[in-house]
Design a protein around this motif. Structure first.
Motif, PDB file in Angstrom:
ATOM      1  N   VAL A 170       0.834  -1.205   0.000  1.00  0.00           N
ATOM      2  CA  VAL A 170       0.000   0.000   0.000  1.00  0.00           C
ATOM      3  C   VAL A 170       0.870   1.257   0.000  1.00  0.00           C
ATOM      4  O   VAL A 170       0.470   2.293  -0.544  1.00  0.00           O
ATOM      5  CB  VAL A 170      -0.994   0.026   1.185  1.00  0.00           C
ATOM      6  CG1 VAL A 170      -1.965  -1.145   1.101  1.00  0.00           C
ATOM      7  CG2 VAL A 170      -0.283   0.035   2.512  1.00  0.00           C
ATOM      8  N   ASN A 171       2.052   1.161   0.586  1.00  0.00           N
ATOM      9  CA  ASN A 171       2.967   2.301   0.560  1.00  0.00           C
ATOM     10  C   ASN A 171       3.405   2.590  -0.876  1.00  0.00           C
ATOM     11  O   ASN A 171       3.410   3.746  -1.324  1.00  0.00           O
ATOM     12  CB  ASN A 171       4.176   2.014   1.442  1.00  0.00           C
ATOM     13  CG  ASN A 171       5.057   3.231   1.655  1.00  0.00           C
ATOM     14  OD1 ASN A 171       6.267   3.166   1.460  1.00  0.00           O
ATOM     15  ND2 ASN A 171       4.480   4.340   2.051  1.00  0.00           N
TER      16      ASN A 171
ATOM     17  N   LYS B  97      -6.752   8.501 -14.630  1.00  0.00           N
ATOM     18  CA  LYS B  97      -7.836   8.493 -13.645  1.00  0.00           C
ATOM     19  C   LYS B  97      -8.377   7.086 -13.429  1.00  0.00           C
ATOM     20  O   LYS B  97      -8.706   6.702 -12.299  1.00  0.00           O
ATOM     21  CB  LYS B  97      -8.976   9.408 -14.104  1.00  0.00           C
ATOM     22  CG  LYS B  97      -8.629  10.884 -14.141  1.00  0.00           C
ATOM     23  CD  LYS B  97      -8.391  11.420 -12.720  1.00  0.00           C
ATOM     24  CE  LYS B  97      -8.144  12.927 -12.758  1.00  0.00           C
ATOM     25  NZ  LYS B  97      -7.878  13.461 -11.395  1.00  0.00           N
ATOM     26  N   LEU B  98      -8.461   6.311 -14.504  1.00  0.00           N
ATOM     27  CA  LEU B  98      -8.971   4.951 -14.395  1.00  0.00           C
ATOM     28  C   LEU B  98      -8.055   4.098 -13.527  1.00  0.00           C
ATOM     29  O   LEU B  98      -8.524   3.333 -12.673  1.00  0.00           O
ATOM     30  CB  LEU B  98      -9.120   4.333 -15.790  1.00  0.00           C
ATOM     31  CG  LEU B  98      -9.718   2.910 -15.825  1.00  0.00           C
ATOM     32  CD1 LEU B  98     -11.119   2.912 -15.232  1.00  0.00           C
ATOM     33  CD2 LEU B  98      -9.730   2.383 -17.260  1.00  0.00           C
TER      34      LEU B  98
ATOM     35  N   TYR C 272      -7.354   2.788  -5.774  1.00  0.00           N
ATOM     36  CA  TYR C 272      -8.157   3.099  -4.586  1.00  0.00           C
ATOM     37  C   TYR C 272      -9.036   1.913  -4.211  1.00  0.00           C
ATOM     38  O   TYR C 272      -9.147   1.537  -3.034  1.00  0.00           O
ATOM     39  CB  TYR C 272      -9.040   4.326  -4.836  1.00  0.00           C
ATOM     40  CG  TYR C 272      -8.272   5.607  -5.056  1.00  0.00           C
ATOM     41  CD1 TYR C 272      -7.097   5.870  -4.366  1.00  0.00           C
ATOM     42  CD2 TYR C 272      -8.730   6.556  -5.970  1.00  0.00           C
ATOM     43  CE1 TYR C 272      -6.399   7.049  -4.578  1.00  0.00           C
ATOM     44  CE2 TYR C 272      -8.030   7.737  -6.185  1.00  0.00           C
ATOM     45  CZ  TYR C 272      -6.868   7.977  -5.489  1.00  0.00           C
ATOM     46  OH  TYR C 272      -6.165   9.141  -5.688  1.00  0.00           O
ATOM     47  N   PHE C 273      -9.661   1.314  -5.206  1.00  0.00           N
ATOM     48  CA  PHE C 273     -10.511   0.149  -4.962  1.00  0.00           C
ATOM     49  C   PHE C 273      -9.695  -1.003  -4.397  1.00  0.00           C
ATOM     50  O   PHE C 273     -10.128  -1.694  -3.460  1.00  0.00           O
ATOM     51  CB  PHE C 273     -11.197  -0.273  -6.267  1.00  0.00           C
ATOM     52  CG  PHE C 273     -12.050  -1.499  -6.120  1.00  0.00           C
ATOM     53  CD1 PHE C 273     -13.341  -1.416  -5.611  1.00  0.00           C
ATOM     54  CD2 PHE C 273     -11.557  -2.747  -6.480  1.00  0.00           C
ATOM     55  CE1 PHE C 273     -14.119  -2.553  -5.458  1.00  0.00           C
ATOM     56  CE2 PHE C 273     -12.325  -3.886  -6.336  1.00  0.00           C
ATOM     57  CZ  PHE C 273     -13.617  -3.790  -5.821  1.00  0.00           C
ATOM     58  N   LEU C 274      -8.494  -1.225  -4.956  1.00  0.00           N
ATOM     59  CA  LEU C 274      -7.642  -2.324  -4.503  1.00  0.00           C
ATOM     60  C   LEU C 274      -7.223  -2.127  -3.052  1.00  0.00           C
ATOM     61  O   LEU C 274      -7.271  -3.068  -2.244  1.00  0.00           O
ATOM     62  CB  LEU C 274      -6.405  -2.428  -5.395  1.00  0.00           C
ATOM     63  CG  LEU C 274      -5.349  -3.473  -4.982  1.00  0.00           C
ATOM     64  CD1 LEU C 274      -5.955  -4.871  -4.971  1.00  0.00           C
ATOM     65  CD2 LEU C 274      -4.135  -3.396  -5.902  1.00  0.00           C
TER      66      LEU C 274
ATOM     67  N   ALA D  17      -7.703  -3.680   2.657  1.00  0.00           N
ATOM     68  CA  ALA D  17      -7.921  -3.318   4.061  1.00  0.00           C
ATOM     69  C   ALA D  17      -9.157  -4.005   4.619  1.00  0.00           C
ATOM     70  O   ALA D  17      -9.124  -4.593   5.712  1.00  0.00           O
ATOM     71  CB  ALA D  17      -8.060  -1.795   4.181  1.00  0.00           C
ATOM     72  N   VAL D  18     -10.260  -3.957   3.876  1.00  0.00           N
ATOM     73  CA  VAL D  18     -11.509  -4.575   4.339  1.00  0.00           C
ATOM     74  C   VAL D  18     -11.366  -6.091   4.403  1.00  0.00           C
ATOM     75  O   VAL D  18     -11.831  -6.737   5.356  1.00  0.00           O
ATOM     76  CB  VAL D  18     -12.685  -4.183   3.421  1.00  0.00           C
ATOM     77  CG1 VAL D  18     -13.946  -4.962   3.792  1.00  0.00           C
ATOM     78  CG2 VAL D  18     -12.945  -2.692   3.517  1.00  0.00           C
TER      79      VAL D  18
END
Length: 283
Positions: free
Chosen positions: A94-95, A108-109, A115-117, A122-123
């Motif tokens: 993530v870093n 942007k895509l 962001y989704f990944l 995390a979830v």
């Protein structure tokens, strides 16, 4: 070595270390729940990559220096939970993603995909941690319990033989031990539900505990449990425990049916204990 690189490495290391300090303080003062720790680490190190390392002249140097502290921290923290070592590469990933998503030329895509990944990682970690922690801490067995004895606060010696024919829960704890006290809170409704089960909270001499300290704790925060003292820690050692809290459930025949060492709020220890007690009481 170039002076700028040395200074960049030092700055990045200190920023990474700051994340470790914040996380350690969070675990100590807020909650020991590893699920929330993962969310905090994920957010901090993604932000570090996004806001700081992406603007660095040598981003790879910054990233490598910045993840040293969290990698060491997680390795030491999770020593008894090796199934959670996946959190180490997660923090590194993530870093890097934080740096990459804010780098020049990222569409942007691709940014939305990152962001989704990150959110999914995390979830997903948040969801799977309770199962992994419980699998590591709970050991379901069927072995004869060692001979043991301890003294209750009234000075009476309680032995294995005296408890034969009863289902027994022994919880080793320390008056100084924050996880032990949290585990007692989890055990209280179970003790109230299973009046036919013998519950004993046994302190050892670890951390400087004495029978006087245990008595004082029992009077103020005992939650209705029967307390005892394991002089010299021989009983604790006979069960091959190394620390506290440590819990063992013994059936009517004197066999150990569950051992549980350590405690984390992320696990559902209550369901594991109650399901086993229901089974043992029917035997």
């Amino acid at each position: 070595m170039n002076k700028k690189i040395v200074m960049l490495s030092l700055k990045s290391f200190l920023l990474g270390l700051l994340g470790v300090v914040v996380t350690a303080l969070f675990l100590y003062f807020v909650t020991l729940d590893l699920r929330w720790m993962v969310l905090l680490l994920t957010g901090y190190y993604f932000g570090l990559g996004y806001f700081i390392f992406s603007k660095s002249e040598k981003p790879m140097v910054a990233i490598c220096a910045g993840v040293i502290s969290p990698m060491l921290f997680l390795y030491l923290l999770l020593g008894e939970l090796p199934d959670l070592y996946f959190l180490i590469p997660l923090v590194v990933m993530v870093n890097f993603l934080g740096y990459w998503v804010n780098a020049n030329g990222t569409s942007k895509l691709k940014q939305l995909a990152v962001y989704f990944l990150v959110v999914a990682l995390a979830v997903g970690s948040f969801k799977i941690i309770p199962t992994l922690v419980q699998n590591q801490l709970v050991k379901v067995i069927d072995q004869p319990a060692p001979d043991f004895q301890f003294t209750d606060l009234g000075g009476h010696v309680i032995t294995k033989e005296q408890l034969q024919g009863q289902v027994v829960v022994l919880d080793f704890f320390g008056t100084w031990c924050k996880p032990c006290i949290k585990e007692l809170k989890e055990l209280e409704p179970i003790r109230e539900k299973y009046s036919e089960v013998k519950f004993y909270v046994v302190s050892t001499a670890q951390g400087g505990d004495t029978i006087e300290k245990v008595r004082a704790f029992s009077e103020k925060r005992g939650r209705g449990f029967t307390f005892g003292f394991d002089e010299g820690g021989t009983m604790h050692q006979s069960f091959k425990f190394t620390g506290v809290p440590a819990l063992v459930i013994i059936d009517k025949k004197g066999n150990m049916r569950m051992k549980h060492e350590g405690f984390n709020p992320s696990e559902d220890i209550a369901s594991a204990i109650t399901s086993l007690l229901d089974e043992l009481l029917e035997e």
